[in-house]
Design a protein around this motif. Structure first.
Motif, PDB file in Angstrom:
ATOM      1  N   ARG A 177       0.829  -1.210   0.000  1.00 28.69           N
ATOM      2  CA  ARG A 177       0.000   0.000   0.000  1.00 28.69           C
ATOM      3  C   ARG A 177       0.859   1.253   0.000  1.00 28.69           C
ATOM      4  O   ARG A 177       0.558   2.230  -0.702  1.00 28.69           O
ATOM      5  N   GLN A 178       1.938   1.249   0.787  1.00 30.06           N
ATOM      6  CA  GLN A 178       2.826   2.406   0.806  1.00 30.06           C
ATOM      7  C   GLN A 178       3.467   2.627  -0.552  1.00 30.06           C
ATOM      8  O   GLN A 178       3.571   3.764  -1.037  1.00 30.06           O
ATOM      9  N   LEU A 179       3.879   1.539  -1.203  1.00 31.43           N
ATOM     10  CA  LEU A 179       4.512   1.643  -2.512  1.00 31.43           C
ATOM     11  C   LEU A 179       3.541   2.196  -3.550  1.00 31.43           C
ATOM     12  O   LEU A 179       3.891   3.088  -4.343  1.00 31.43           O
ATOM     13  N   LEU A 180       2.316   1.681  -3.580  1.00 33.20           N
ATOM     14  CA  LEU A 180       1.317   2.186  -4.521  1.00 33.20           C
ATOM     15  C   LEU A 180       1.053   3.670  -4.283  1.00 33.20           C
ATOM     16  O   LEU A 180       0.937   4.456  -5.234  1.00 33.20           O
ATOM     17  N   ALA A 181       0.976   4.054  -3.012  1.00 35.12           N
ATOM     18  CA  ALA A 181       0.716   5.458  -2.687  1.00 35.12           C
ATOM     19  C   ALA A 181       1.889   6.345  -3.087  1.00 35.12           C
ATOM     20  O   ALA A 181       1.695   7.461  -3.595  1.00 35.12           O
ATOM     21  N   GLU A 182       3.116   5.868  -2.878  1.00 33.49           N
ATOM     22  CA  GLU A 182       4.305   6.649  -3.238  1.00 33.49           C
ATOM     23  C   GLU A 182       4.326   6.958  -4.724  1.00 33.49           C
ATOM     24  O   GLU A 182       4.618   8.085  -5.141  1.00 33.49           O
ATOM     25  N   VAL A 183       4.054   5.935  -5.538  1.00 30.46           N
ATOM     26  CA  VAL A 183       4.115   6.119  -6.996  1.00 30.46           C
ATOM     27  C   VAL A 183       2.853   6.804  -7.510  1.00 30.46           C
ATOM     28  O   VAL A 183       2.863   7.447  -8.551  1.00 30.46           O
ATOM     29  N   GLY A 184       1.765   6.664  -6.764  1.00 29.21           N
ATOM     30  CA  GLY A 184       0.513   7.292  -7.171  1.00 29.21           C
ATOM     31  C   GLY A 184      -0.261   6.482  -8.181  1.00 29.21           C
ATOM     32  O   GLY A 184      -0.799   7.039  -9.147  1.00 29.21           O
ATOM     33  N   VAL A 227      -4.992   1.618 -13.949  1.00 29.85           N
ATOM     34  CA  VAL A 227      -6.307   1.507 -13.320  1.00 29.85           C
ATOM     35  C   VAL A 227      -6.404   0.151 -12.615  1.00 29.85           C
ATOM     36  O   VAL A 227      -5.582  -0.740 -12.830  1.00 29.85           O
ATOM     37  N   THR A 228      -7.411  -0.036 -11.788  1.00 26.78           N
ATOM     38  CA  THR A 228      -7.659  -1.350 -11.210  1.00 26.78           C
ATOM     39  C   THR A 228      -8.133  -2.304 -12.313  1.00 26.78           C
ATOM     40  O   THR A 228      -8.588  -1.871 -13.381  1.00 26.78           O
ATOM     41  N   LEU A 229      -8.040  -3.594 -12.046  1.00 27.03           N
ATOM     42  CA  LEU A 229      -8.554  -4.561 -13.014  1.00 27.03           C
ATOM     43  C   LEU A 229     -10.062  -4.396 -13.213  1.00 27.03           C
ATOM     44  O   LEU A 229     -10.574  -4.590 -14.321  1.00 27.03           O
ATOM     45  N   ARG A 230     -10.762  -4.046 -12.167  1.00 29.08           N
ATOM     46  CA  ARG A 230     -12.206  -3.795 -12.284  1.00 29.08           C
ATOM     47  C   ARG A 230     -12.481  -2.694 -13.310  1.00 29.08           C
ATOM     48  O   ARG A 230     -13.328  -2.845 -14.198  1.00 29.08           O
ATOM     49  N   ASP A 231     -11.731  -1.597 -13.219  1.00 29.65           N
ATOM     50  CA  ASP A 231     -11.956  -0.484 -14.145  1.00 29.65           C
ATOM     51  C   ASP A 231     -11.467  -0.823 -15.550  1.00 29.65           C
ATOM     52  O   ASP A 231     -12.072  -0.405 -16.549  1.00 29.65           O
ATOM     53  N   ALA A 232     -10.374  -1.601 -15.629  1.00 30.63           N
ATOM     54  CA  ALA A 232      -9.905  -2.044 -16.950  1.00 30.63           C
ATOM     55  C   ALA A 232     -10.963  -2.898 -17.623  1.00 30.63           C
ATOM     56  O   ALA A 232     -11.247  -2.752 -18.825  1.00 30.63           O
TER      57      ALA A 232
END
Length: 314
Positions: free
Chosen positions: A46-53, A301-306
């Motif tokens: 979660r921290q990594l995803l947030a860092e990269v945005g 995007v998330t897989l759901r949105d893809a």
């Protein structure tokens, strides 16, 4: 110009599942090691995803969450932060496709129930244990009303290596509980498609869209965390460039991709799982690089949105 999409997904397989792959006794793992995915890996991810945005999709195993309030709370917090939580089955039984249809349906139902209780939202996506799909399992995903599946992994090098490892473990008297998929998977489409319900590795008109895990053209080299984190960066960059003609990039990781031996994983398992030998600092830095490439070249995007977008064009 059509949108070029990318998704980052993480299979939250706990360490007992790795013991099953390698034919090791699960008794090697103490309570802390069994919980490392949710206590340590999920916060790092979660921290990594947030860092990269960038957003992400977590494929959670119902069995790992049921009765574990800490795991359920971690999933709920991830969901509230914008991470999609999808189903990776209840039992993560590598032989799920060998069960009777009613047992398959019950496994998926139980997973949905546990994950919905944790997040408040029923999953709309599914990934099969061991990436192994067949007609009965595909039918169960249709019955459950999933919007998409992401199980097809038509990677020739991976399939060959898996067969070799399973054979070696059998000779050592330590058989793996993994299952070798049908060779038909090697001919599955590399790009999103609607499966033939009777032959889900072929194109058809199935209700559940399939979003295959990314492999390169030609040799179908797997662009997944295990390889992207352990091979030299120039090789990974070359593989990435070979995929620039694709309109969708589906990067699949495992929670173990952000763990290492210093997290208290038993040496017997570290010896068998080579990516656990790589320091987590190196792996996180490599993932920052990969996520940065995707953010620069794609709409992540998330897989759901893809699936929502691609369903209009496939």
């Amino acid at each position: 110009m059509a949108r070029r999409l990318a998704s980052i997904s993480v299979d939250l397989d706990s360490l007992p599942h790795y013991c099953r792959i390698h034919g090791l006794p699960e008794s090697l793992l103490d309570t802390r090691a069994r919980g490392l995915v949710y206590t340590t890996a999920v916060p790092r991810l979660r921290q990594l995803l947030a860092e990269v945005g960038v957003p992400g999709t977590f494929f959670a195993i119902g069995e790992d969450v049921a009765g574990d309030s800490g795991a359920a709370a971690a999933l709920r917090s991830a969901h509230e932060a914008g991470v999609e939580v999808a189903s990776h089955s209840f039992s993560h039984d590598y032989a799920l496709t060998r069960r009777p249809p009613e047992s398959i349906r019950e496994d998926l139902r139980r997973a949905d129930e546990v994950l919905e209780a944790a997040t408040g939202v029923r999953p709309v996506g599914f990934r099969a244990p061991g990436y192994t799909l067949n007609a009965a399992l595909y039918a169960a995903t249709v019955e459950r009303g999933y919007r998409y599946g992401s199980s097809a992994f038509p990677a020739v090098p991976y399939y060959t290596a898996k067969a070799a490892v399973m054979g070696s473990l059998a000779l050592l008297g330590r058989p793996s509980r993994a299952v070798l998929d049908s060779p038909r998977v090697l001919l599955a489409p590399r790009t999103p498609y609607r499966p033939d319900p009777a032959r889900p590795y072929q194109r058809g008109s199935g209700a559940v869209l399939e979003l295959p895990i990314t492999v390169t053209p030609g040799v179908r080299f797997p662009f997944i965390g295990t390889f992207a984190l352990t091979l030299p960066l120039p090789a990974i960059r070359a593989a990435y460039r070979s995929l620039q003609g694709d309109s969708f990039f589906n990067l699949e990781l495992h929670a173990a991709d952000v763990l290492d031996a210093q997290d208290g994983i038993p040496p017997e398992l570290v010896r068998q799982q080579r990516d656990l030998r790589v320091p987590v600092t190196h792996k996180l830095e490599r993932l920052r690089t990969l996520f940065g490439w995707l953010k620069s070249d794609y709409d992540v995007v998330t897989l759901r949105d893809a699936a929502s977008h691609l369903a209009l064009t496939v």
